[in-house]
Design a protein around this motif. Structure first.
Motif, PDB file in Angstrom:
ATOM      1  N   SER A  12     -22.248-110.225 -47.695  1.00 30.62           N
ATOM      2  CA  SER A  12     -22.640-110.359 -46.668  1.00 30.62           C
ATOM      3  C   SER A  12     -22.496-111.829 -45.850  1.00 30.62           C
ATOM      4  O   SER A  12     -22.622-111.665 -44.674  1.00 30.62           O
ATOM      5  CB  SER A  12     -24.369-110.247 -46.862  1.00 30.62           C
ATOM      6  N   LYS A  13     -22.372-112.870 -46.618  1.00 37.07           N
ATOM      7  CA  LYS A  13     -22.012-113.946 -46.072  1.00 37.07           C
ATOM      8  C   LYS A  13     -20.487-114.238 -45.799  1.00 37.07           C
ATOM      9  O   LYS A  13     -20.176-114.956 -44.563  1.00 37.07           O
ATOM     10  CB  LYS A  13     -22.280-114.991 -47.054  1.00 37.07           C
ATOM     11  N   THR A  14     -19.647-113.603 -46.278  1.00 34.69           N
ATOM     12  CA  THR A  14     -18.279-113.785 -46.144  1.00 34.69           C
ATOM     13  C   THR A  14     -17.516-112.586 -45.353  1.00 34.69           C
ATOM     14  O   THR A  14     -16.528-112.716 -44.799  1.00 34.69           O
ATOM     15  CB  THR A  14     -17.417-114.271 -47.271  1.00 34.69           C
ATOM     16  N   LYS A  15     -18.201-111.543 -45.330  1.00 38.17           N
ATOM     17  CA  LYS A  15     -17.347-110.297 -45.041  1.00 38.17           C
ATOM     18  C   LYS A  15     -16.092-109.994 -45.759  1.00 38.17           C
ATOM     19  O   LYS A  15     -15.158-109.572 -45.202  1.00 38.17           O
ATOM     20  CB  LYS A  15     -17.362-110.335 -43.338  1.00 38.17           C
ATOM     21  N   GLU A  16     -16.001-110.863 -46.861  1.00 35.64           N
ATOM     22  CA  GLU A  16     -14.622-110.301 -47.738  1.00 35.64           C
ATOM     23  C   GLU A  16     -14.876-109.412 -48.727  1.00 35.64           C
ATOM     24  O   GLU A  16     -16.034-109.084 -49.425  1.00 35.64           O
ATOM     25  CB  GLU A  16     -14.094-111.552 -48.292  1.00 35.64           C
ATOM     26  N   LYS A  17     -14.060-108.841 -49.314  1.00 35.29           N
ATOM     27  CA  LYS A  17     -14.105-107.754 -50.265  1.00 35.29           C
ATOM     28  C   LYS A  17     -13.808-108.291 -51.645  1.00 35.29           C
ATOM     29  O   LYS A  17     -12.649-108.946 -51.922  1.00 35.29           O
ATOM     30  CB  LYS A  17     -13.002-106.367 -50.096  1.00 35.29           C
ATOM     31  N   ILE A  18     -14.657-108.232 -52.479  1.00 27.75           N
ATOM     32  CA  ILE A  18     -14.817-108.717 -53.957  1.00 27.75           C
ATOM     33  C   ILE A  18     -14.400-107.553 -54.812  1.00 27.75           C
ATOM     34  O   ILE A  18     -15.167-106.617 -54.596  1.00 27.75           O
ATOM     35  CB  ILE A  18     -16.196-109.385 -54.114  1.00 27.75           C
ATOM     36  N   LYS A  19     -13.685-107.808 -55.652  1.00 23.64           N
ATOM     37  CA  LYS A  19     -13.087-106.729 -56.759  1.00 23.64           C
ATOM     38  C   LYS A  19     -13.189-107.260 -58.177  1.00 23.64           C
ATOM     39  O   LYS A  19     -12.655-108.263 -58.395  1.00 23.64           O
ATOM     40  CB  LYS A  19     -11.880-106.385 -56.207  1.00 23.64           C
ATOM     41  N   PHE A  20     -13.728-106.660 -59.060  1.00 25.45           N
ATOM     42  CA  PHE A  20     -13.885-106.775 -60.307  1.00 25.45           C
ATOM     43  C   PHE A  20     -12.913-105.904 -60.981  1.00 25.45           C
ATOM     44  O   PHE A  20     -13.210-104.609 -60.889  1.00 25.45           O
ATOM     45  CB  PHE A  20     -15.331-106.795 -61.030  1.00 25.45           C
TER      46      PHE A  20
END
Length: 75
Positions: A12-20
């Motif tokens: 929500s803050k960065t609009k970047e996709k985080i992947k585990f």
């Protein structure tokens, strides 16, 4: 879970996709080890290795946090 909360806040803050991603799971039946890596927009940020997937994710998450703290403190 805690990782879902971290994901939702960061996204929500960065609009970047985080992947585990679990990229290795080794060991015998008694002692398994899981390796997890966290990427943001395809860039590897941190890795964690532990005896459970959850612990490996938590370790990698802590490393991401400290990596960002270091960047913030450096300016």
């Amino acid at each position: 879970t805690k990782n879902d909360l971290i994901n939702s806040i960061l996204e929500s803050k960065t609009k970047e996709k985080i992947k585990f991603e679990t990229y290795e799971d080794s060991g015998n039946e008694l002692v398994k080890h899981f390796s997890v890596k966290i990427s943001i927009d395809g860039e590897l940020i941190a890795k964690g290795r532990a005896t459970s997937k959850k612990k490996a994710e938590e370790l990698a998450s802590k490393r991401v946090y400290f990596a960002f703290q270091k960047k913030i403190n450096m300016g």
